[in-house]
Scaffold this motif. Structure first.
Motif: not given
Length: 83
Positions: A18, A55, A65, A67
């Motif tokens: 990430y 995201s 999160p 995505f």
């Protein structure tokens, strides 16, 4: 509302990473991981371009999160959704 832009992609060793996306050429992509401390050296990690996603700024009920391209399942009666 201002949000942080975060991307994820798979490395060449098939692990998710990430950070910020950097594209040096049309068919290559790198992720620069976000650093917790400024003193650390910044290193770009080569990733598979087809696995890059951004995201959405939303989170699931566990705080993970969401995505682009993620597959979501509300419950077993409703079909799965692709973000």
């Amino acid at each position: 509302m201002k949000r942080e832009i975060v991307c994820k992609a798979k490395t060449e060793t098939d692990q998710w990473i990430y950070g910020a996306l950097y594209q040096a050429a049309p068919n290559s992509a790198f992720i620069i991981p976000y650093l917790k401390e400024i003193q650390q050296q910044i290193t770009a990690v080569k990733v598979t371009p087809a696995t890059v996603s951004e995201s959405t700024g939303f989170f699931d009920k566990k705080g993970t999160p969401i995505f682009e391209g993620d597959i979501l399942e509300v419950n077993s009666c409703i079909p799965r959704w692709v973000v």
